[in-house]
Write an enzyme that holds these catalytic residues in place. Structure first.
Site, short mmCIF file in Angstrom:
data_model
loop_
_atom_site.label_atom_id
_atom_site.label_comp_id
_atom_site.label_asym_id
_atom_site.label_seq_id
_atom_site.Cartn_x
_atom_site.Cartn_y
_atom_site.Cartn_z
N LYS A 158 -3.72 -6.47 -3.12
CA LYS A 158 -4.05 -7.60 -2.26
C LYS A 158 -3.84 -8.86 -3.09
O LYS A 158 -4.26 -8.91 -4.25
CB LYS A 158 -5.50 -7.52 -1.77
CG LYS A 158 -5.73 -6.42 -0.74
CD LYS A 158 -7.17 -6.38 -0.26
CE LYS A 158 -7.35 -5.26 0.76
NZ LYS A 158 -8.77 -5.10 1.15
N ARG B 78 0.83 -1.20 0.00
CA ARG B 78 0.00 0.00 0.00
C ARG B 78 0.87 1.25 0.00
O ARG B 78 1.88 1.29 0.70
CB ARG B 78 -0.84 -0.01 1.27
CG ARG B 78 -2.17 0.66 1.15
CD ARG B 78 -2.87 0.71 2.48
NE ARG B 78 -3.04 -0.58 3.15
CZ ARG B 78 -3.36 -0.68 4.42
NH1 ARG B 78 -3.51 0.38 5.17
NH2 ARG B 78 -3.52 -1.87 4.97
N SER C 205 -8.60 0.04 -1.03
CA SER C 205 -9.55 -0.31 0.02
C SER C 205 -10.28 0.91 0.55
O SER C 205 -10.93 1.61 -0.20
CB SER C 205 -8.83 -1.09 1.13
OG SER C 205 -9.75 -1.56 2.07
N HIS C 206 -10.13 1.19 1.87
CA HIS C 206 -10.86 2.30 2.49
C HIS C 206 -9.96 3.51 2.73
O HIS C 206 -10.33 4.44 3.43
CB HIS C 206 -11.47 1.84 3.82
CG HIS C 206 -10.42 1.38 4.78
ND1 HIS C 206 -9.86 0.12 4.66
CD2 HIS C 206 -9.80 1.98 5.80
CE1 HIS C 206 -8.93 -0.02 5.61
NE2 HIS C 206 -8.88 1.09 6.32
N ASP D 174 -17.20 -1.15 2.03
CA ASP D 174 -16.01 -0.31 1.94
C ASP D 174 -15.63 -0.16 0.46
O ASP D 174 -16.35 -0.63 -0.43
CB ASP D 174 -14.86 -0.88 2.78
CG ASP D 174 -14.26 -2.15 2.20
OD1 ASP D 174 -14.95 -2.82 1.40
OD2 ASP D 174 -13.11 -2.47 2.54
N ASP E 59 -14.85 -5.78 0.42
CA ASP E 59 -14.57 -6.97 1.25
C ASP E 59 -14.94 -6.75 2.71
O ASP E 59 -14.78 -7.66 3.53
CB ASP E 59 -13.11 -7.45 1.11
CG ASP E 59 -12.08 -6.42 1.54
OD1 ASP E 59 -12.46 -5.34 2.04
OD2 ASP E 59 -10.87 -6.69 1.38
N ARG E 60 -15.47 -5.55 3.06
CA ARG E 60 -15.90 -5.31 4.44
C ARG E 60 -17.32 -4.78 4.44
O ARG E 60 -17.69 -3.93 3.64
CB ARG E 60 -14.97 -4.30 5.13
CG ARG E 60 -13.55 -4.84 5.27
CD ARG E 60 -12.70 -3.99 6.21
NE ARG E 60 -12.66 -2.63 5.78
CZ ARG E 60 -12.88 -1.57 6.58
NH1 ARG E 60 -13.17 -1.74 7.85
NH2 ARG E 60 -12.80 -0.36 6.11
N ASP F 162 -13.54 -1.48 -1.59
CA ASP F 162 -13.30 -2.61 -2.49
C ASP F 162 -14.20 -3.81 -2.21
O ASP F 162 -13.98 -4.90 -2.74
CB ASP F 162 -11.82 -3.02 -2.49
CG ASP F 162 -11.35 -3.64 -1.17
OD1 ASP F 162 -11.89 -3.25 -0.12
OD2 ASP F 162 -10.44 -4.49 -1.19
N HIS G 83 -14.74 -7.49 8.13
CA HIS G 83 -14.38 -8.65 7.30
C HIS G 83 -15.15 -9.84 7.86
O HIS G 83 -15.03 -10.15 9.04
CB HIS G 83 -12.89 -8.96 7.40
CG HIS G 83 -11.99 -7.97 6.73
ND1 HIS G 83 -11.75 -7.95 5.38
CD2 HIS G 83 -11.25 -6.96 7.25
CE1 HIS G 83 -10.90 -6.98 5.08
NE2 HIS G 83 -10.59 -6.36 6.20
#
Length: 471
Positions: free
Chosen positions: A115, A16, A105-106, A244, A248-249, A246, A331
């Protein structure tokens, strides 16, 4: 030729950085080349790649593709979509040996990252460090891989719908749900999914926009749920789900507008899953409420507290054969009828299924949960060189002289201390120079005493709780 990454970029669970400052196309190319080298060594050759809606993602995807093919790997480009769609592409195809999702992501819009999944397992920690070392030494494999494109979104959405298997969809005709994609990568898949779900569905911000014009896509921050809360109230919906950046949450609110936090969602899912998997191990991270662990035990399940971090949780699930796991951060991992990776769209479908199978609304399920007083996740800056040392000092002190109130000290991930008032946690973040604190009690006075214990331990290590910082 070799490549050295900025020291801040190779993280515990992913890669990241800030575009134009610590991360750019040359980094993406080197990641591709190094990943290809590792995969070919392990006997693999085909990598699926996808990307989120950030402005920098297509540029990074192009460079990543160049790196992978010049390392001798074939690339399957699946295009723009949520991270779990990339995981799905890897998990559901025998010919695909690894996967890389380009996503911030966030994080703020100027961030981006990667990822990765490697032959069906999470790629993190030592794997990422090894990838950096290969790049630095320039000991890369060579070749000229082929590039193909594949549209997997239709198949992915059909797979999500299987989360309703065994449910009488006729019972769901009156269900009304709100969804907030936050202008993140889940938007287009969510539109297709909502068209096929039973009931009435109201969607917010499904247009992918890397500037995030409506609100930041992090559903664990209550302020970001304001639009969803307003929609649920205005349309009198049963509940609302948020994602979020992407996908995944998951975040959720009930029909009364109350937030259902990650551990509370897990209480609902656990009740549903344990009906078919009696006595199964249910995993949650060290930040989760005691109410969750008690609930799992009361349902006859085996609660297991584990380290925070999606890669660590996934690995523990495989080791224990757990059908369900989750984190406070939203998650949620289903391995009972799914692949064991974190997929917020699937979790949304499973929330609908759980209400049908349990015969209660989300609001009723939320209402039945014990009222706990807890702090938000407090994150404060501590020098990188001190953060793990400070936790070790706290742990050592509590082992040697715990004090009269202390009932248990759990060192699974940081220090989680149980007293008659409840519990408190101190842990070092794996991805930032911060310490994380949290406390939970049944009373206001209890919570104050727990916070005083945290502050006392910090003080004994020459630290104090500063201003809270973001992820």
């Amino acid at each position: 030729m070799s490549h050295t990454f900025d020291a801040s970029v190779l993280r515990e669970y992913d890669i990241r950085g800030i575009i134009g400052q610590t991360l750019g196309p040359d980094d993406a190319r080197a990641i591709g080349r190094s990943f290809a080298t590792l995969l070919r060594e392990a006997g693999g050759e085909t990598v699926a790649i996808g990307y989120d809606g950030r402005m920098s993602s297509p540029m990074l995807e192009h460079a990543l593709c160049e790196g992978l093919t010049s390392g001798g790997c074939n690339v399957v480009r699946i295009g723009l979509g949520p991270t779990p769609m990339l995981y799905y592409a890897e998990a559901s195809s025998e010919e695909i040996d690894g996967g890389i999702q380009i996503t911030g992501s966030h994080n703020p819009p100027n961030y981006n990252g990667f990822k990765m999944v490697f032959q069906g397992r999470p790629f993190f920690g030592a794997d990422i460090q090894k990838l950096g070392k290969i790049a630095e030494e320039g000991v890369w494999s060579s070749g000229s891989g082929e590039v193909t494109e594949r549209d997997v979104m239709g198949a992915y959405v059909e797979r999500l719908l299987e989360g309703l298997s065994g449910v009488d969809v006729g019972e769901l005709a009156d269900l009304k749900v709100g969804w907030d994609a936050g202008n993140g990568a889940a938007g287009p898949a969510l539109e297709r999914l909502a068209e096929k779900l039973p009931g009435e569905h109201h969607l917010l911000f499904t247009q992918v926009d890397g500037h995030f014009p409506n609100h930041h896509p992090d559903p664990t921050v209550e302020a970001n749920l304001a639009d969803l809360r307003a929609l649920v109230a205005e349309k009198k919906l049963d509940f609302g789900v948020a994602f979020d950046g992407d996908g995944d949450r998951i975040g959720a609110i009930d029909g009364e507008g109350r937030v259902i936090w990650g551990d509370q969602l897990l209480m609902i899912y656990a009740e549903d899953v344990l009906k078919n998997h009696a006595g199964a191990t249910i995993i949650a991270d060290v930040k989760a409420s005691r109410a969750l662990f008690d609930h799992v035990a009361a349902l006859g399940g085996e609660p297991l507290m584990w380290k925070t971090g999606h890669s660590l949780i996934k690995s523990k699930m495989k080791e224990t054969g757990s059908p369900l796991a989750g984190e406070m951060s939203g998650h949620v991992f289903f391995a009972d009828e799914y692949y064991g990776f974190d997929d917020a769209l699937y979790a949304g479908v499973r929330l609908i299924a759980a209400t049908a199978r349990l015969g209660q609304s989300v609001t009723e399920l939320r209402e039945a949960m014990p009222a706990m007083l807890n702090t938000p996740e407090m994150r404060f800056q501590v020098d990188e060189s001190r953060k793990f040392a400070a936790i070790a000092e706290v742990s050592e002190r509590l082992k040697t002289s715990p004090g009269p109130d202390v009932e248990d000290v759990n060192a699974t991930d940081g220090v989680r201390v149980t007293t008659k008032d409840g519990w408190w946690l101190l842990r070092a973040s794996n991805t930032q120079d911060v310490l994380v604190a949290r406390a939970e009690s049944e009373t206001k006075g209890g919570l104050e005493r727990l916070m005083a214990q945290i502050d006392e331990q910090l003080s004994l290590s020459g630290l104090e709780r500063g201003e809270s910082v973001g992820h």
